[in-house]
Design an enzyme around this catalytic site. Structure first.
Site, PDB file in Angstrom:
ATOM      1  N   ASP A 123       0.863  -1.181   0.000  1.00 34.31           N
ATOM      2  CA  ASP A 123       0.000   0.000   0.000  1.00 34.31           C
ATOM      3  C   ASP A 123       0.898   1.229   0.000  1.00 34.31           C
ATOM      4  O   ASP A 123       1.990   1.210   0.579  1.00 34.31           O
ATOM      5  CB  ASP A 123      -0.908   0.016   1.232  1.00 34.31           C
ATOM      6  N   ASP A 142      -6.997  -1.499  -4.230  1.00 34.39           N
ATOM      7  CA  ASP A 142      -8.002  -1.186  -3.209  1.00 34.39           C
ATOM      8  C   ASP A 142      -9.015  -0.175  -3.733  1.00 34.39           C
ATOM      9  O   ASP A 142     -10.222  -0.307  -3.499  1.00 34.39           O
ATOM     10  CB  ASP A 142      -7.336  -0.617  -1.952  1.00 34.39           C
TER      11      ASP A 142
END
Length: 173
Positions: A123, A142
């Site tokens: 991330d 995401d």
């Protein structure tokens, strides 16, 4: 969902592939050319940073233990969900729903690849207002999954049964 093959299947698969590639390319850019290291940060603007986070779990840090059992369980569960989404996409007659499903599929596959390769999902997108962070650190996969789910929910609530009729290809008799 119809039992007939979706007229938008090829389009949906291409769209899913683009979402997957965008996810993987952005993760590569952040980790290789930009040399962002674990727990490192690059401030781009006053509201957006590139911040490396290794996510062993799923959203909101659920199942965040970095064990092999967690890793492979999440790979299996995400793989089953991706297969179900792909099957749904083969039968979906509404173009808008195919787009939403393609986003979910591409995002799921992107995160599966990370989890298999590294044991965690990379991330890096850190949106914030000063010290206030309304979102967890996330990645393109995401965002694709979230947008896809929101599109499906919005279309179901706003269009209901009309969704499939509104943008389905007309049949030629």
């Amino acid at each position: 969902m119809s039992s007939a093959r979706s007229p938008y299947l090829r389009f949906g698969l291409i769209f899913a592939a683009v979402a997957f590639l965008l996810d993987q390319v952005t993760k590569w850019i952040v980790t290789v050319p930009l040399s962002l290291e674990p727990k490192g940060q690059i401030e781009l603007t006053s509201f957006f940073n590139l911040t490396w986070a290794e996510n062993c779990g799923i959203s909101l840090s659920m199942f965040a233990s970095c064990t092999d059992t967690t890793r492979w369980t999440l790979v299996a569960v995400t793989g089953i969900v991706a297969a179900a989404v792909a099957f749904w996409m083969t039968r979906e007659q509404a173009k808008g729903d195919v787009i939403a499903l393609a986003l979910i599929l591409g995002g799921a596959l992107g995160n599966i690849v990370d989890r298999v390769r590294f044991g965690y999902v990379v991330d890096f997108a850190d949106l914030h207002i000063g010290d206030f962070r309304p979102f967890m650190i996330f990645n393109v996969a995401d965002a694709c999954i979230t947008i896809g789910v929101l599109l499906l929910v919005a279309r179901a609530l706003l269009l209901g049964e009309k969704a499939g009729q509104a943008d389905a290809k007309p049949s030629v008799d």
